[in-house]
Scaffold this motif. Structure first.
Motif, PDB file in Angstrom:
ATOM      1  N   UNK A 106       0.726  -1.210  -0.002  1.00  0.00           N
ATOM      2  CA  UNK A 106       0.029  -0.073  -0.006  1.00  0.00           C
ATOM      3  C   UNK A 106       0.941   1.192  -0.070  1.00  0.00           C
ATOM      4  N   UNK A 107       2.062   1.225  -0.533  1.00  0.00           N
ATOM      5  CA  UNK A 107       3.087   2.162  -0.397  1.00  0.00           C
ATOM      6  C   UNK A 107       2.746   3.061  -1.428  1.00  0.00           C
ATOM      7  N   UNK A 108       2.565   4.513  -1.249  1.00  0.00           N
ATOM      8  CA  UNK A 108       2.233   5.547  -2.339  1.00  0.00           C
ATOM      9  C   UNK A 108       3.445   5.363  -3.481  1.00  0.00           C
ATOM     10  N   UNK A 109       4.690   5.330  -3.280  1.00  0.00           N
ATOM     11  CA  UNK A 109       5.551   5.438  -4.459  1.00  0.00           C
ATOM     12  C   UNK A 109       5.425   3.853  -5.165  1.00  0.00           C
TER      13      UNK A 109
ATOM     14  N   UNK B 130      -1.277  -1.041 -11.147  1.00  0.00           N
ATOM     15  CA  UNK B 130      -2.512  -2.082 -11.133  1.00  0.00           C
ATOM     16  C   UNK B 130      -2.248  -2.912  -9.772  1.00  0.00           C
ATOM     17  N   UNK B 131      -3.369  -2.918  -9.205  1.00  0.00           N
ATOM     18  CA  UNK B 131      -3.474  -3.646  -7.865  1.00  0.00           C
ATOM     19  C   UNK B 131      -3.546  -5.056  -7.763  1.00  0.00           C
ATOM     20  N   UNK B 132      -3.691  -5.672  -8.799  1.00  0.00           N
ATOM     21  CA  UNK B 132      -3.499  -7.003  -8.861  1.00  0.00           C
ATOM     22  C   UNK B 132      -2.087  -7.341  -9.384  1.00  0.00           C
ATOM     23  N   UNK B 133      -1.516  -6.687 -10.127  1.00  0.00           N
ATOM     24  CA  UNK B 133      -0.045  -7.052 -10.469  1.00  0.00           C
ATOM     25  C   UNK B 133       0.983  -6.690  -9.587  1.00  0.00           C
ATOM     26  N   UNK B 134       0.641  -5.447  -8.690  1.00  0.00           N
ATOM     27  CA  UNK B 134       1.489  -4.917  -7.814  1.00  0.00           C
ATOM     28  C   UNK B 134       2.060  -6.217  -6.757  1.00  0.00           C
ATOM     29  N   UNK B 135       1.349  -7.067  -6.204  1.00  0.00           N
ATOM     30  CA  UNK B 135       1.800  -7.850  -5.313  1.00  0.00           C
ATOM     31  C   UNK B 135       2.574  -9.060  -5.987  1.00  0.00           C
TER      32      UNK B 135
END
Length: 221
Positions: free
Chosen positions: A30-33, A40-45
């Protein structure tokens, strides 16, 4: 090992990269940078573990200053018990760079570039601009640089971050060396102020990017 507030702090090795990267990925989801570079919230993890692996292997690990926090055992633990702590789950990590070593040489950046290109894809230019903006504001005076500090979400509130900070800041105080970091969340600024850091400026990523807070700490005592 340094034991602080129920946490053992030790230096990371190459065998720790995969687990450390996974812990930091969860800590920075959830870090802003990171959200700016990986919107993309699904790709980020899925991409963050790879990013932290590249950062560890090509930048921070070579300095021998990456610090890991694991649960401390009872005071009566034997030395063999202590050695087994290396197999316990990592609860947090601090990626420190020594004075004069925060900027990677160009040849190392070239070695890391394929990894970055694979992870960022079309966002590579955005990531590059983000890094360049932070680097342009980086102080030149010799200091220890805290590039990353992250705690396993389920372990937050247990003093892991404090133990990781103290393990290096105590050395800074003994040696009379300043320290520097960028806080990517305004709510974390008071936390770092408890350890002697003070805000010296705000750094805003161009084209609608997030703001980070540059924080400097003079040696205490």
């Amino acid at each position: 090992m340094n034991q602080v507030t129920g946490i053992d702090v030790r230096t990371a090795g190459r065998s720790d990269v995969r687990e450390t990267a996974a812990v930091l990925a969860r800590a920075f989801d959830d870090d802003p940078v990171m959200a700016w570079m990986f919107p993309d919230t699904e790709e980020r993890p899925r991409r963050l573990p790879g990013l932290f692996s590249v950062l560890l292997r090509h930048q921070h690990l070579r300095h021998g200053a990456v610090r890991l926090g694991v649960d401390a055992g009872p005071a009566e633990d034997s030395s063999a018990d202590r050695r087994r702590k290396r197999d316990e789950p990592i609860q947090g990590a601090a990626l420190w760079d020594p004075p004069g070593q925060w900027r990677n040489p160009a040849w190392r950046e070239l070695l890391a570039l394929p990894g970055y290109a694979r992870l960022f894809g079309r966002r590579l230019a955005v990531a590059g601009e983000t890094v360049a903006t932070l680097a342009a504001a980086h102080p030149e005076e010799p200091h220890w640089y805290l590039a990353v500090l992250g705690t396993e979400p389920t372990a937050q509130g247990r003093g892991v971050g404090a133990a990781l900070l103290r393990s290096r800041l105590d050395v800074c105080d003994r040696e009379g060396t300043p320290a520097y970091l960028e806080s990517s969340k305004d709510r974390n600024v008071p936390y770092y102020e408890r350890f002697g850091f003070r805000v010296t400026g705000e750094i805003t990523i161009p084209h609608g990017g997030p703001t980070t807070w540059a924080m400097w700490r003079i040696p205490q005592g």
